[in-house]
Structures are given as C-alpha cells and as structure tokens.
Design a protein around this motif. Structure first.
Motif, PDB file in Angstrom:
ATOM      1  N   LYS A  14       0.802  -1.226   0.000  1.00 58.89           N
ATOM      2  CA  LYS A  14       0.000   0.000   0.000  1.00 58.89           C
ATOM      3  C   LYS A  14       0.839   1.281   0.000  1.00 58.89           C
ATOM      4  O   LYS A  14       0.524   2.225  -0.740  1.00 58.89           O
ATOM      5  CB  LYS A  14      -0.956   0.008   1.186  1.00 58.89           C
ATOM      6  CG  LYS A  14      -1.973   1.153   1.149  1.00 58.89           C
ATOM      7  CD  LYS A  14      -2.948   1.044   2.297  1.00 58.89           C
ATOM      8  CE  LYS A  14      -4.010   2.124   2.199  1.00 58.89           C
ATOM      9  NZ  LYS A  14      -3.444   3.482   2.236  1.00 58.89           N
ATOM     10  N   PRO A  15       1.913   1.389   0.786  1.00 61.52           N
ATOM     11  CA  PRO A  15       2.720   2.639   0.747  1.00 61.52           C
ATOM     12  C   PRO A  15       3.256   2.942  -0.646  1.00 61.52           C
ATOM     13  O   PRO A  15       3.248   4.099  -1.087  1.00 61.52           O
ATOM     14  CB  PRO A  15       3.842   2.369   1.744  1.00 61.52           C
ATOM     15  CG  PRO A  15       3.252   1.362   2.690  1.00 61.52           C
ATOM     16  CD  PRO A  15       2.391   0.489   1.849  1.00 61.52           C
ATOM     17  N   GLU A  16       3.743   1.917  -1.355  1.00 56.22           N
ATOM     18  CA  GLU A  16       4.272   2.118  -2.703  1.00 56.22           C
ATOM     19  C   GLU A  16       3.153   2.485  -3.676  1.00 56.22           C
ATOM     20  O   GLU A  16       3.340   3.303  -4.579  1.00 56.22           O
ATOM     21  CB  GLU A  16       4.994   0.865  -3.173  1.00 56.22           C
ATOM     22  CG  GLU A  16       6.267   0.560  -2.383  1.00 56.22           C
ATOM     23  CD  GLU A  16       7.006  -0.646  -2.938  1.00 56.22           C
ATOM     24  OE1 GLU A  16       7.429  -0.583  -4.115  1.00 56.22           O
ATOM     25  OE2 GLU A  16       7.136  -1.644  -2.207  1.00 56.22           O
ATOM     26  N   LEU A  17       1.970   1.866  -3.508  1.00 54.16           N
ATOM     27  CA  LEU A  17       0.834   2.180  -4.379  1.00 54.16           C
ATOM     28  C   LEU A  17       0.369   3.607  -4.177  1.00 54.16           C
ATOM     29  O   LEU A  17       0.047   4.313  -5.139  1.00 54.16           O
ATOM     30  CB  LEU A  17      -0.320   1.199  -4.103  1.00 54.16           C
ATOM     31  CG  LEU A  17      -0.071  -0.269  -4.472  1.00 54.16           C
ATOM     32  CD1 LEU A  17      -1.216  -1.149  -3.945  1.00 54.16           C
ATOM     33  CD2 LEU A  17       0.045  -0.430  -5.993  1.00 54.16           C
ATOM     34  N   ASP A  18       0.374   4.059  -2.925  1.00 52.54           N
ATOM     35  CA  ASP A  18      -0.018   5.442  -2.627  1.00 52.54           C
ATOM     36  C   ASP A  18       0.982   6.433  -3.229  1.00 52.54           C
ATOM     37  O   ASP A  18       0.611   7.514  -3.707  1.00 52.54           O
ATOM     38  CB  ASP A  18      -0.111   5.650  -1.115  1.00 52.54           C
ATOM     39  CG  ASP A  18      -1.281   4.899  -0.505  1.00 52.54           C
ATOM     40  OD1 ASP A  18      -2.208   4.517  -1.262  1.00 52.54           O
ATOM     41  OD2 ASP A  18      -1.278   4.684   0.720  1.00 52.54           O
ATOM     42  N   GLU A  19       2.248   6.041  -3.217  1.00 56.16           N
ATOM     43  CA  GLU A  19       3.286   6.905  -3.781  1.00 56.16           C
ATOM     44  C   GLU A  19       3.112   7.058  -5.288  1.00 56.16           C
ATOM     45  O   GLU A  19       3.279   8.157  -5.836  1.00 56.16           O
ATOM     46  CB  GLU A  19       4.663   6.310  -3.474  1.00 56.16           C
ATOM     47  CG  GLU A  19       5.824   7.193  -3.899  1.00 56.16           C
ATOM     48  CD  GLU A  19       7.182   6.589  -3.541  1.00 56.16           C
ATOM     49  OE1 GLU A  19       8.171   6.982  -4.156  1.00 56.16           O
ATOM     50  OE2 GLU A  19       7.200   5.707  -2.647  1.00 56.16           O
ATOM     51  N   ILE A  20       2.755   5.980  -5.950  1.00 59.97           N
ATOM     52  CA  ILE A  20       2.516   6.021  -7.401  1.00 59.97           C
ATOM     53  C   ILE A  20       1.318   6.909  -7.712  1.00 59.97           C
ATOM     54  O   ILE A  20       1.344   7.713  -8.653  1.00 59.97           O
ATOM     55  CB  ILE A  20       2.298   4.600  -7.953  1.00 59.97           C
ATOM     56  CG1 ILE A  20       3.597   3.790  -7.870  1.00 59.97           C
ATOM     57  CG2 ILE A  20       1.784   4.646  -9.388  1.00 59.97           C
ATOM     58  CD1 ILE A  20       3.435   2.320  -8.232  1.00 59.97           C
ATOM     59  N   LYS A  21       0.235   6.786  -6.929  1.00 60.46           N
ATOM     60  CA  LYS A  21      -0.956   7.617  -7.141  1.00 60.46           C
ATOM     61  C   LYS A  21      -0.639   9.093  -6.964  1.00 60.46           C
ATOM     62  O   LYS A  21      -1.121   9.946  -7.705  1.00 60.46           O
ATOM     63  CB  LYS A  21      -2.055   7.203  -6.155  1.00 60.46           C
ATOM     64  CG  LYS A  21      -2.713   5.878  -6.494  1.00 60.46           C
ATOM     65  CD  LYS A  21      -3.800   5.567  -5.480  1.00 60.46           C
ATOM     66  CE  LYS A  21      -4.465   4.228  -5.781  1.00 60.46           C
ATOM     67  NZ  LYS A  21      -5.521   3.899  -4.787  1.00 60.46           N
TER      68      LYS A  21
ATOM     69  N   LYS B 226      -1.292   6.346 -16.611  1.00 60.36           N
ATOM     70  CA  LYS B 226       0.107   6.172 -16.245  1.00 60.36           C
ATOM     71  C   LYS B 226       0.247   5.544 -14.867  1.00 60.36           C
ATOM     72  O   LYS B 226       1.091   4.659 -14.641  1.00 60.36           O
ATOM     73  CB  LYS B 226       0.815   7.542 -16.266  1.00 60.36           C
ATOM     74  CG  LYS B 226       2.320   7.483 -16.063  1.00 60.36           C
ATOM     75  CD  LYS B 226       3.008   6.770 -17.211  1.00 60.36           C
ATOM     76  CE  LYS B 226       4.519   6.804 -17.045  1.00 60.36           C
ATOM     77  NZ  LYS B 226       5.207   6.060 -18.116  1.00 60.36           N
ATOM     78  N   ALA B 227      -0.615   5.959 -13.943  1.00 58.41           N
ATOM     79  CA  ALA B 227      -0.580   5.406 -12.591  1.00 58.41           C
ATOM     80  C   ALA B 227      -0.916   3.909 -12.617  1.00 58.41           C
ATOM     81  O   ALA B 227      -0.249   3.110 -11.941  1.00 58.41           O
ATOM     82  CB  ALA B 227      -1.576   6.149 -11.698  1.00 58.41           C
ATOM     83  N   GLN B 228      -1.885   3.537 -13.424  1.00 57.79           N
ATOM     84  CA  GLN B 228      -2.248   2.130 -13.515  1.00 57.79           C
ATOM     85  C   GLN B 228      -1.131   1.303 -14.136  1.00 57.79           C
ATOM     86  O   GLN B 228      -0.865   0.171 -13.721  1.00 57.79           O
ATOM     87  CB  GLN B 228      -3.542   1.988 -14.322  1.00 57.79           C
ATOM     88  CG  GLN B 228      -4.782   2.510 -13.590  1.00 57.79           C
ATOM     89  CD  GLN B 228      -6.005   2.546 -14.490  1.00 57.79           C
ATOM     90  OE1 GLN B 228      -5.915   2.296 -15.686  1.00 57.79           O
ATOM     91  NE2 GLN B 228      -7.149   2.869 -13.901  1.00 57.79           N
TER      92      GLN B 228
END
Length: 605
Positions: free
Chosen positions: A401-408, A417-419
């Motif tokens: 989740k932390p890495e996914l939030d960073e990408i968003k 691009k985020a996806q």
C-alpha cells in the motif's frame, strides 16, 4: 323428433296449463249441513284425492317440458341433465379426495400429513375455489361433461381404490370418468371414456378448463405470491412457466403439444400429466392485492385430442402433493423443476451439494437449527483454502500500500500512467491484484444458492428453533404498528444479528484491505441494504448468513495468526530481485495496450 314437432308439443303443453289455470270448472255449491265426524273425514279424503290428481297431471306436464328442454340443450346426453348430487371419497394414507357424481369431477383434495400455519388441514382443491369444465361439441351443441349427472360404482383392486362414474346413453353407448388411487401415492389416475359415441362427437379437440383461486396456506402471503405460478413442460422437452414474482396479470398461449402443467405454490403443487399429450394450452395468473386469503388466481385451458378420447387413450394423472424435490422426480419428466433452485451454477450447487448434504444431516439430526450450523462448518472447512488465499492476497496488497499510494501521488492527474506503474510493481513483486477476488467470486454461488434453497425447503416448514416458531418464514420479536417501506411491519432478530455480524466481518476485512474512498463506505452500507431485503425472508436463511459470518470472522482471526506481514515483505523483496529482467506476460502486455488505447481515445475527445 324435428324442431317443428318439438315446438308443437311445447305449445300443446302450454295450452293445457293455461286451461287448468283459467278455465277449469268451478266446484258445485254444497248445501250446508251439520257436519259429522264421518262426513268431515270423508270430505277430507276426497279433497286430498282431487289435489293429488291435479298435482300429478301438472308434474307430468312439467316433466315433459323439461325433458324437451334437456333434449334441445344436451342432445344425446340429455339423460344426464338431471339427478341428485352425491359425494364419494377415495382415500389413502396421504390423500383424501372427495368427488361428486354431479359432473364426475373432483370436489375436494386434502393433504393428510400437512397443516396450514393456522393448524387447519391443507386443502389444495375445494368446490368453492376450484371450477372444472370439460367441453365438447356434439352435433352443433357445446356440452359440458362436468355438469351432467352420473351413477357411481366403486371397487378395490389390490391396494388401489377405483371409482367409476357412468352415464348411459343407449345400448353400448356411455360416458365414463374413471379414477384410481393407490396407497402411499400423491397421484390420482384419471381416464375419460366415450364409448359408442363417435358419430356424436366432432373432430375438434375437447376443452379442459381449470380455474383455481389458490388458497393462502402460509404465514407470509407476499412470499407465497413470489413463489407461485403455472409451469408447463412441452413434448419437445422444454420446461417453462409464467413469471413467478409478477404482481400483474401474466398470460401465455402455447401452440405446441404439452406433456404436463402444474399450478405451483411455494410448498405444494397441483398438476395434471397426460399419458399421451395435450394439443395446446393457455395459462393466466393474476393477483388481487386486497384479498390476503388468496395467493393468486390461476386459469388453465388445455386442448385434449379428440382422437385420444375416441380411441380410449385419454388417460391422465393428477398430482396433488408437496413441492418436494425427492417426490417430484418420480411424477414425470422434469416435474422436479417446479422446485426452482435458481439458475446455473446455483441450481447445480443446490442439486448436487446442498440438498444431498441437507438430507444426510437430516437423517440423524432432528433439530434443523443445528443442521444449519453443521452445514456452515462443513462448507467453510471445504472452502478454507480459498479463504486463506484470499486473505493472503489482501495481506500482500496491504504491504504494498505505501508504494501504491506513492505512485498515485506521483501520477495523480494521469490515471492511465498510474495504472501502468502499478501493474509494473505487481509484476516485479509477483502479486496479482485479482488473486484476492477470485476466491471470493468462487464462494458467491454458494451464498446465492442458499438464497433459493431455504425459501422453498419444505423440510423447514413448521420447524422451530430458538425464538423462531417456523424456520420457513420470518421470525418476529416485535410487531410494528405501522409499515416501513421495503422493510415491513415487523422486526426480525435473526436479520438484525446477521446485519451486525456482517458489519463486524466487513470491519475485520478493512484491517487488511487497501480499499479507500467511497467503496469503503459502500461496503458498510451493503449490510444495511440486505437488512431491508431479508427482513421478510425465511428465518433459516438469515440464520445461515449470521452463522456463516461468525465462522468467517473466527476463521480470519485464526488465519491472521499464521500470516506474518514481515515474512510477506521478505518474500516480496526476493520476488523483486528475481523478476528484474523478467519479460512482461502476454496478459500484462494486452492490459497495458488496452490502457494506452483507452487513454488515446480520451485524449482525442
């Protein structure tokens, strides 16, 4: 006798009646004398004798007129126009069928092993709510064979009782209705015979009509209405029927040959099966919302082939009995389809998993509440590997989740691009975002299968558990003095417990889920929606869902002890190192191409 002769006789009879009424001679005056006992008695006898002569002559004239009228109306069947109604009974250990010689038809059918929710006998047919007609054309006249009078004879052949209604027309000419009922059977065999009357019957089919005002047998009439209809099965092996849940008038005309039709209620069925076939049929159902004593109005119109009647092949079987999967299968082909178990795959799960398991447990456990608890435990045990994989996938997503939030945050304005970046991350660490959904999806058909199984399980009918008096209908701990839209006028405790346990289960999932925003709020709203939907459903269904939630909550608490997030992080890092130079899978390439195409389309717009 032709029309002119009949008219002449009627005119003569009317003239005789008018003469006796208006022009009969006045009695001679009698000289007054002191009456004696002997004279009075003699005078009384003479007066009585005169009255008898006049009444006899008048009755004879009336009978002559009535016979002429019967001859005109019924033709060759005039012998059956008058008679005295009398009832006969065919009875075994399951059914009590009352028939009448007035029409040679069924008057009343009682199921001896069942009672209504008010502890009255379950009556599927009675003369007040059911009307039968058997119409044929004879020399230009429409004759209803179910309005004629017949003589009755009965006999026993082994364990089978036979009742025959006969109307004699002439030498070797008669109409017969033959009924047979065997011990231990819900099936009443029926045969129609018209012997020596071929020249009097047209080549048209005979119309069989059945009107049924389906009586309310259960506590919840609305649930009964949602599960009552007319079903049929064609000779071409096609099962179909009118819409069950409709509150409006449903009508259907079937032009192909039929094997059977059934007026299906929630827990009981009344149907007729042809040994050969029916030529065609017309079916209608309707509802009167203001009449709680009647579930639905059902009308059946079938065409009986005239050739079958003339050749002695007009043989049929009535079924009056429970809507029980185990019994219906022996009645006729696809007759068990009257018990609607849902669409595939729910239907297959109910047939091959739920019903066999329910029967197995019911064989040595009499408490159906306990059976439901054991069913939940057994099903959850079998599905535990899927539950474990689902929880493990959610735990992996929580670690990421932390890495996914960073990408968003980095590509907040460019969702495509985020996806794409998220998909790259999933590939690097060896995680599939849908792996957590698949186990849940595989379990959904079982939950929906229960939604069809419990409302129609006749085994639960009248069975109590805890505060629920009847598991086949809703449990009520509080009756409201008003009606809440979409909820009802009562409070079901099992539904409240199910709602609270679902909220608890949802909260437990949120501890490891990465779902945020509106979807997270919606997941808490769903239990409230189901509280409204299921408030009037059977207590067995809401109890099953309640127990299932509690077991799932405990199951996840147990799985959580065996899932270490620190170990998951180590595994994901090892996967990241292994997959540095790994090529994209074909699925991922196609997914990225689809995302790019979608993004290009949005840009052009």
């Amino acid at each position: 006798m032709d029309r002119n002769q009949a008219t002449g006789l009627i005119l003569i009879a009317v003239m005789i009646l008018l003469y006796f009424y208006f022009f009969s001679p006045e009695p001679m005056p009698v000289e007054e004398k002191t009456p004696t006992t002997e004279f009075v008695e003699e005078g009384k006898n003479i007066e009585s004798s005169d009255s008898l002569v006049v009444e006899t002559e008048t009755a004879t004239v009336n009978d002559s007129i009535q016979n002429l009228l019967n001859q005109q109306k019924y033709g060759v069947f005039a012998n059956g126009a008058t008679g005295t109604a009398a009832e006969n009974v065919l009875e075994n250990d399951l059914l009590k069928v009352t028939l009448t010689n007035q029409g040679g038809k069924i008057n009343n059918v009682e199921l001896k092993k069942f009672t209504t929710y008010t502890n009255e006998p379950v009556v599927l047919i009675n003369e007040e709510r059911n009307k039968f007609a058997l119409l044929l054309n004879s020399l230009g006249k429409q004759i209803d064979l179910n309005k004629l009078y017949y003589s009755a004879t009965s006999q026993s052949v082994g364990d089978t009782s036979v009742l025959t209604y006969t109307l004699n027309i002439g030498p070797g000419q008669n109409v017969k209705h033959i009924y047979k009922l065997s011990q231990g059977s819900y099936q009443l065999n029926y045969k129609l015979e018209l012997n020596g009357l071929e020249q009097y019957i047209s080549q048209e089919s005979v119309s069989y009509q059945w009107y049924d005002h389906i009586k309310t047998q259960e506590k919840d009439v609305e649930m009964s209405r949602r599960n009552s209809t007319i079903n049929y099965y064609t000779l071409g092996e096609d099962f179909d029927g009118l819409t069950e849940g409709s509150n409006s008038t449903e009508e259907e005309v079937v032009e192909e040959s039929l094997k059977w039709i059934a007026i299906k209620q929630r827990f009981f069925v009344a149907g007729i099966i042809a040994k050969q076939s029916f030529e065609k049929g017309k079916f209608i159902t309707s509802i009167d919302a203001e009449d709680p004593s009647t579930v639905k109005y059902a009308k059946v119109n079938l065409s009986l082939p005239a050739e079958d009647i003339k050749s002695g092949k007009a043989a049929y079987t009535y079924y009056f009995g429970p809507n029980d999967y185990h019994i219906l299968g022996d009645v006729a082909e696809e007759f068990e389809s009257n018990l609607h178990l849902g669409w595939p795959p729910m239907k297959w799960i109910n047939r091959f998993v739920i019903i066999p398991l329910f029967d197995l447990l019911g064989g040595f456990i009499s408490n159906y509440g306990l059976i439901i608890i054991i069913m939940v435990l057994m099903i959850k045990l079998v599905l535990s590997p899927l539950s474990y994989k689902s929880y493990l996938s959610m735990a992996k997503m929580k670690v990421l989740k932390p890495e996914l939030d960073e990408i968003k945050e980095k590509h907040g304005d460019d969702m495509t691009k985020a996806q794409q970046e998220q998909m790259k991350l999933y590939q690097k660490v060896g995680v599939s975002p849908v792996s957590g959904c698949i186990p849940m999806v595989l379990q959904m058909p079982i939950l929906f299968a229960m939604f069809y199984f419990f409302p129609q399980s006749i085994e639960l009918r009248g069975k109590s558990f805890l505060w629920a008096e009847d598991l086949s209908t809703y449990d009520s701990i509080l009756h409201l003095p008003f009606n809440i839209p979409f909820y009802g006028d009562h409070v079901s405790l099992f539904v409240l417990l199910m709602t609270m346990s679902t909220i608890l289960y949802t909260w437990s999932n949120q501890q490891v889920s990465t779902v945020q925003g509106p979807m997270k709020t919606f997941s808490y709203l769903m239990p409230v929606i189901f509280m409204f939907v299921l408030n009037s459903y059977p207590a067995a269904l809401s109890f099953y869902y309640f127990v299932s939630n509690i077991v799932t909550f405990g199951q996840q608490a147990l799985i959580r002890k065996f899932v270490d997030e620190e170990k998951i992080k180590v595994i994901l890092e090892e996967n990241r190192k292994k997959n540095v130079n790994k090529k994209k899978s074909k699925f991922q390439q196609r997914l990225e191409e689809a995302m790019k195409a979608s993004n290009q389309g949005k840009t052009k717009k």
